[in-house]
Design a protein around this motif. Structure first.
Motif, PDB file in Angstrom:
ATOM      1  N   LYS A 272       0.835  -1.207   0.000  1.00  0.00           N
ATOM      2  CA  LYS A 272       0.000   0.000   0.000  1.00  0.00           C
ATOM      3  C   LYS A 272       0.870   1.257   0.000  1.00  0.00           C
ATOM      4  O   LYS A 272       0.599   2.208  -0.731  1.00  0.00           O
ATOM      5  CB  LYS A 272      -0.944   0.000   1.205  1.00  0.00           C
ATOM      6  N   ILE A 273       1.909   1.254   0.807  1.00  0.00           N
ATOM      7  CA  ILE A 273       2.833   2.395   0.830  1.00  0.00           C
ATOM      8  C   ILE A 273       3.451   2.584  -0.546  1.00  0.00           C
ATOM      9  O   ILE A 273       3.481   3.688  -1.093  1.00  0.00           O
ATOM     10  CB  ILE A 273       3.939   2.198   1.894  1.00  0.00           C
ATOM     11  N   LEU A 274       3.931   1.494  -1.117  1.00  0.00           N
ATOM     12  CA  LEU A 274       4.588   1.567  -2.432  1.00  0.00           C
ATOM     13  C   LEU A 274       3.631   2.063  -3.506  1.00  0.00           C
ATOM     14  O   LEU A 274       4.012   2.846  -4.373  1.00  0.00           O
ATOM     15  CB  LEU A 274       5.161   0.198  -2.810  1.00  0.00           C
ATOM     16  N   THR A 275       2.390   1.622  -3.452  1.00  0.00           N
ATOM     17  CA  THR A 275       1.394   2.052  -4.441  1.00  0.00           C
ATOM     18  C   THR A 275       1.199   3.561  -4.385  1.00  0.00           C
ATOM     19  O   THR A 275       1.158   4.222  -5.420  1.00  0.00           O
ATOM     20  CB  THR A 275       0.054   1.325  -4.202  1.00  0.00           C
ATOM     21  N   PHE A 276       1.106   4.114  -3.179  1.00  0.00           N
ATOM     22  CA  PHE A 276       0.913   5.562  -3.045  1.00  0.00           C
ATOM     23  C   PHE A 276       2.151   6.340  -3.475  1.00  0.00           C
ATOM     24  O   PHE A 276       2.045   7.312  -4.219  1.00  0.00           O
ATOM     25  CB  PHE A 276       0.541   5.940  -1.604  1.00  0.00           C
TER      26      PHE A 276
ATOM     27  N   LYS B  10       3.025   6.656  -7.290  1.00  0.00           N
ATOM     28  CA  LYS B  10       2.261   7.665  -8.029  1.00  0.00           C
ATOM     29  C   LYS B  10       2.653   9.082  -7.644  1.00  0.00           C
ATOM     30  O   LYS B  10       2.586   9.999  -8.453  1.00  0.00           O
ATOM     31  CB  LYS B  10       0.758   7.473  -7.804  1.00  0.00           C
ATOM     32  N   ASN B  11       3.042   9.282  -6.369  1.00  0.00           N
ATOM     33  CA  ASN B  11       3.399  10.615  -5.898  1.00  0.00           C
ATOM     34  C   ASN B  11       4.437  10.491  -4.789  1.00  0.00           C
ATOM     35  O   ASN B  11       4.079  10.364  -3.611  1.00  0.00           O
ATOM     36  CB  ASN B  11       2.155  11.365  -5.393  1.00  0.00           C
ATOM     37  N   SER B  12       5.705  10.556  -5.157  1.00  0.00           N
ATOM     38  CA  SER B  12       6.775  10.395  -4.168  1.00  0.00           C
ATOM     39  C   SER B  12       6.902  11.610  -3.251  1.00  0.00           C
ATOM     40  O   SER B  12       7.606  11.554  -2.257  1.00  0.00           O
ATOM     41  CB  SER B  12       8.111  10.116  -4.858  1.00  0.00           C
ATOM     42  N   ARG B  13       6.213  12.679  -3.583  1.00  0.00           N
ATOM     43  CA  ARG B  13       6.266  13.889  -2.757  1.00  0.00           C
ATOM     44  C   ARG B  13       5.116  13.964  -1.773  1.00  0.00           C
ATOM     45  O   ARG B  13       4.942  14.977  -1.099  1.00  0.00           O
ATOM     46  CB  ARG B  13       6.259  15.129  -3.652  1.00  0.00           C
TER      47      ARG B  13
ATOM     48  N   TYR C  70      14.058   8.214  -6.066  1.00  0.00           N
ATOM     49  CA  TYR C  70      12.910   9.091  -6.282  1.00  0.00           C
ATOM     50  C   TYR C  70      13.234   9.962  -7.489  1.00  0.00           C
ATOM     51  O   TYR C  70      14.277  10.597  -7.534  1.00  0.00           O
ATOM     52  CB  TYR C  70      12.662   9.966  -5.046  1.00  0.00           C
ATOM     53  N   HIS C  71      12.331   9.971  -8.453  1.00  0.00           N
ATOM     54  CA  HIS C  71      12.609  10.665  -9.702  1.00  0.00           C
ATOM     55  C   HIS C  71      11.515  11.670 -10.025  1.00  0.00           C
ATOM     56  O   HIS C  71      10.358  11.485  -9.658  1.00  0.00           O
ATOM     57  CB  HIS C  71      12.729   9.665 -10.856  1.00  0.00           C
ATOM     58  N   THR C  72      11.903  12.689 -10.754  1.00  0.00           N
ATOM     59  CA  THR C  72      10.961  13.687 -11.226  1.00  0.00           C
ATOM     60  C   THR C  72      10.783  13.488 -12.727  1.00  0.00           C
ATOM     61  O   THR C  72      11.757  13.390 -13.462  1.00  0.00           O
ATOM     62  CB  THR C  72      11.506  15.102 -10.950  1.00  0.00           C
ATOM     63  N   LEU C  73       9.548  13.414 -13.169  1.00  0.00           N
ATOM     64  CA  LEU C  73       9.243  13.251 -14.585  1.00  0.00           C
ATOM     65  C   LEU C  73       9.103  14.637 -15.207  1.00  0.00           C
ATOM     66  O   LEU C  73       8.257  15.429 -14.779  1.00  0.00           O
ATOM     67  CB  LEU C  73       7.953  12.450 -14.761  1.00  0.00           C
TER      68      LEU C  73
ATOM     69  N   ASP D 245       4.303   8.633 -20.187  1.00  0.00           N
ATOM     70  CA  ASP D 245       5.611   8.217 -19.698  1.00  0.00           C
ATOM     71  C   ASP D 245       5.506   7.939 -18.199  1.00  0.00           C
ATOM     72  O   ASP D 245       5.035   8.797 -17.449  1.00  0.00           O
ATOM     73  CB  ASP D 245       6.642   9.325 -19.980  1.00  0.00           C
ATOM     74  N   HIS D 246       5.908   6.761 -17.793  1.00  0.00           N
ATOM     75  CA  HIS D 246       5.866   6.359 -16.384  1.00  0.00           C
ATOM     76  C   HIS D 246       4.481   6.599 -15.771  1.00  0.00           C
ATOM     77  O   HIS D 246       4.358   7.074 -14.643  1.00  0.00           O
ATOM     78  CB  HIS D 246       6.938   7.084 -15.577  1.00  0.00           C
ATOM     79  N   GLY D 247       3.436   6.303 -16.533  1.00  0.00           N
ATOM     80  CA  GLY D 247       2.067   6.421 -16.027  1.00  0.00           C
ATOM     81  C   GLY D 247       1.470   7.807 -16.118  1.00  0.00           C
ATOM     82  O   GLY D 247       0.305   7.997 -15.794  1.00  0.00           O
TER      83      GLY D 247
END
Length: 160
Positions: A4-8, A11-14, A47-50, A142-144
């Motif tokens: 659950k943590i990974l799923t959230f 989608k939004n690492s911030r 953690y990456h920024t698209l 790109d990346h969802g």
């Protein structure tokens, strides 16, 4: 809980730690500890920024390179992949099924940069049998994340 943590955060690492804890029905400390543990175990690798580079003045070109190789005896594809992913130009390397072995993604400023990488660094590797380079012309998703937005039709409606 980890999934659950990974799923959230995928989608939004911030996402704010407090907000994430509320969404999961957990306390902040437990969520923070779990994330730290997953980072330590390399479940979370970064953690990456698209970025949509087309909307900046920076010139970037993405290339997908199909690479056919001869795997090294006793080491399989791993050593070959390691030699490829250690080049600074390489963003991603995937072992794939089908007509070739690796899919290598790189970014360059020009087609010449990409061609030079392929001819000077990638193709000369002992285990590389062949390459085929494809250039990304436009990114739609790109990346969802959807990279293009519908443009509104600004024309006036004319009726008889």
């Amino acid at each position: 809980m980890r999934e659950k943590i990974l799923t959230f955060i995928e989608k939004n690492s911030r996402i704010d730690l407090r907000e994430l804890a509320i969404l999961l029905g957990m306390d902040e400390v437990s969520v923070a500890n779990e994330i730290a543990e997953m980072e330590k175990e390399h479940v979370i690798c970064g953690y990456h920024t698209l970025i949509d580079w087309d909307k900046t003045s920076e010139e970037k070109l993405t290339a997908l390179i199909e690479v056919k190789v001869t795997p090294q005896r006793g080491l399989g594809f791993d050593k070959v992949a390691e030699r490829i992913y250690n080049y600074a130009e390489v963003d991603s390397v995937y072992l794939v099924s089908g007509g070739f072995d690796f899919l290598v993604m790189i970014e360059g400023k020009t087609m010449r940069d990409v061609a030079q990488f392929v001819s000077d660094k990638l193709s000369p590797l002992d285990s590389v049998l062949s390459t085929a380079t494809h250039f990304v012309l436009k990114k739609y998703k790109d990346h969802g994340s959807i990279m293009v937005r519908e443009s509104k039709d600004e024309r006036m409606l004319v009726t008889p």
